[in-house]
Write an enzyme that holds these catalytic residues in place. Structure first.
Site, PDB file in Angstrom:
ATOM      1  N   LYS A   1       0.832  -1.202   0.000  1.00  4.31           N
ATOM      2  CA  LYS A   1       0.000   0.000   0.000  1.00  4.31           C
ATOM      3  C   LYS A   1       0.867   1.252   0.000  1.00  4.31           C
ATOM      4  O   LYS A   1       2.065   1.194   0.297  1.00  4.31           O
ATOM      5  CB  LYS A   1      -0.919  -0.005   1.227  1.00  4.31           C
ATOM      6  CG  LYS A   1      -0.180  -0.019   2.569  1.00  4.31           C
ATOM      7  CD  LYS A   1      -1.140  -0.070   3.731  1.00  4.31           C
ATOM      8  CE  LYS A   1      -0.372  -0.087   5.060  1.00  4.31           C
ATOM      9  NZ  LYS A   1      -1.285  -0.030   6.217  1.00  4.31           N
TER      10      LYS A   1
ATOM     11  N   TYR B   1      17.942  29.080   3.119  1.00  2.00           N
ATOM     12  CA  TYR B   1      16.881  29.968   3.594  1.00  2.00           C
ATOM     13  C   TYR B   1      16.995  30.235   5.094  1.00  2.00           C
ATOM     14  O   TYR B   1      17.197  29.322   5.891  1.00  2.00           O
ATOM     15  CB  TYR B   1      15.504  29.354   3.314  1.00  2.00           C
ATOM     16  CG  TYR B   1      15.139  29.273   1.863  1.00  2.00           C
ATOM     17  CD1 TYR B   1      15.099  30.411   1.056  1.00  2.00           C
ATOM     18  CD2 TYR B   1      14.816  28.049   1.289  1.00  2.00           C
ATOM     19  CE1 TYR B   1      14.750  30.323  -0.280  1.00  2.00           C
ATOM     20  CE2 TYR B   1      14.464  27.955  -0.048  1.00  2.00           C
ATOM     21  CZ  TYR B   1      14.431  29.105  -0.828  1.00  2.00           C
ATOM     22  OH  TYR B   1      14.084  29.019  -2.151  1.00  2.00           O
TER      23      TYR B   1
ATOM     24  N   ARG C   1     -10.386   0.446  14.850  1.00  2.00           N
ATOM     25  CA  ARG C   1     -10.425   1.067  13.534  1.00  2.00           C
ATOM     26  C   ARG C   1     -11.564   0.488  12.706  1.00  2.00           C
ATOM     27  O   ARG C   1     -12.567   1.160  12.473  1.00  2.00           O
ATOM     28  CB  ARG C   1      -9.068   0.874  12.842  1.00  2.00           C
ATOM     29  CG  ARG C   1      -8.856   1.691  11.590  1.00  2.00           C
ATOM     30  CD  ARG C   1      -7.396   1.668  11.152  1.00  2.00           C
ATOM     31  NE  ARG C   1      -6.878   0.321  10.928  1.00  2.00           N
ATOM     32  CZ  ARG C   1      -5.634   0.067  10.529  1.00  2.00           C
ATOM     33  NH1 ARG C   1      -4.784   1.073  10.320  1.00  2.00           N
ATOM     34  NH2 ARG C   1      -5.211  -1.165  10.333  1.00  2.00           N
TER      35      ARG C   1
ATOM     36  N   MET D   1      13.537  22.818  -1.589  1.00  2.00           N
ATOM     37  CA  MET D   1      12.675  21.874  -2.280  1.00  2.00           C
ATOM     38  C   MET D   1      13.445  20.929  -3.186  1.00  2.00           C
ATOM     39  O   MET D   1      13.123  19.741  -3.282  1.00  2.00           O
ATOM     40  CB  MET D   1      11.623  22.634  -3.100  1.00  2.00           C
ATOM     41  CG  MET D   1      10.557  21.738  -3.710  1.00  2.00           C
ATOM     42  SD  MET D   1       9.284  22.650  -4.602  1.00  2.00           S
ATOM     43  CE  MET D   1       8.490  23.538  -3.264  1.00  2.00           C
TER      44      MET D   1
END
Length: 370
Positions: free
Chosen positions: A39, A265, A136, A312
């Site tokens: 998954k 940054y 759940r 990024m």
């Protein structure tokens, strides 16, 4: 989806390591059948490459979270058993029946809702879930579980009662009280209940540490095969597992900065002296956590810390000297006798290894090796 194939950054996945880890799991648990959890894009390592590698390496079936993952696998030509472990809208029961995808069912109401959608389709493979303490999904009371089994048996043209399962919330820690409570609840819920061909309760932790206490004929596993020790080393050192991944990039720029120069940054890092620094072609846009600032990468077997905030598309490391552009940088894997793992990153960031891996962005090329 764009894959960044034209830069030197890539995620390599080892077939041999996956096969080794599957063998370890099978020997430890004594299982007959392994559902491998693929998954969330194969835990971040790539749905299709991981699925192909685990099936070739000894897994018997695949476990996914959503129908779209199952349909993608079927479209790719994968015919192995597939289990959807999470909730599914009953309206898609016919699609799953046509594709021979097993669904997890948690209530009699769902079965009654799904039955009309199965008219004209093959019988739907069903795995009945009971909630023993995860809170759940799953039947909470034995009476409802019994009613579900009776309904399944009463409608053989609509359903095949294929599986019975629960999920442990705490099977991978030193403290076992809650795990034992769930085992007791499992027996209360299912002892004497008609059993299907597949009774599957063991996840990675239960399969590796509790094989004598729970059924392990059929298991659902994930982290351990991905080379991530379920207890993160608190129960057992991770040296019995092979690392399946290597994340590597290159230096794309090297420069000498004078003392007092800010990096990245916010200038959260200022050079205390003249320093050689290198820019690496990977950043948080590729799924790396910004908490990795200060984490050391490997270059020629030497640890080189990330300085300044990750951006990024790039990060900056402190270098031991004026290294050439295109020098290889290892973020995960071995280099010069040193090794970096997702568990190392987890200890630095405070984020679980499997949560770090599922963050790997789609633009990272994933390549099966060996």
């Amino acid at each position: 989806m764009v894959v960044a194939a034209h830069r030197p950054t890539r995620l390599l996945i080892s077939r041999k390591a996956i096969a080794h880890n599957l063998t370890v799991v099978r020997q430890t648990s004594g299982c007959r059948f392994i559902f491998m959890a693929v998954k969330d894009n194969g835990y971040g390592f790539g749905l299709l490459p991981v699925s192909q590698a685990v099936l070739a390496g000894g897994a018997n079936g695949l476990a996914v979270a959503v129908l779209d993952e199952a349909l993608t696998l079927r479209s790719a030509g994968i015919t192995a058993p597939i289990l959807i472990m999470s909730w599914l809208d009953a309206a898609y029961a016919g699609v799953c029946a046509d594709q021979q995808v097993m669904v997890t069912v948690s209530s009699l109401a769902w079965l009654k809702e799904a039955l009309p959608y199965l008219d004209g389709h093959p019988p739907l493979l069903v795995s009945l879930a009971v909630d023993t303490g995860m809170g759940r999904i799953g039947c909470r009371e034995r009476a409802e579980a019994e009613a579900c089994v009776a309904f399944l048996q009463a409608h053989p043209t609509g359903f095949v009662y294929q599986g019975l399962m629960t999920h442990f919330a705490d099977s991978d820690t030193v403290e076992t009280d809650y795990f034992e409570r769930q085992v007791t609840r499992w027996h209360v819920m299912t002892d004497g209940l008609v059993k299907p061909p597949m009774v599957h309760v063991a996840n990675s932790g239960a399969a590796m540490y509790h094989a004598a206490e729970v059924p392990t004929d059929v298991i659902r596993i994930g982290t351990v095969v991905y080379g991530m020790e379920p207890s993160e080393g608190t129960i057992r050192p991770d040296d019995y597992l092979d690392q399946i991944e290597r994340l590597e990039s290159e230096l794309i720029m090297v420069k000498k900065l004078p003392a007092g120069e800010g990096v990245s940054y916010g200038h959260t890092y200022v050079t205390p002296t003249d320093e050689w620094v290198g820019t690496v072609a990977i950043g948080y846009g590729d799924g790396l956590s910004r908490r990795l600032k200060g984490f050391s990468l490997l270059i020629h077997g030497e640890k080189c810390p990330i300085i300044g905030n990750l951006t990024m598309d790039a990060l900056v490391v402190k270098l031991p000297g004026p290294l050439p552009v295109h020098t290889k940088v290892t973020l995960l894997g071995e280099d010069g006798g040193q090794r970096l793992t997702l568990t190392d990153m987890a200890h630095h960031t405070g984020i679980a290894p499997w949560e770090l891996s599922i963050r790997f962005a789609e633009r990272l090329p994933r390549v099966l090796v060996d």
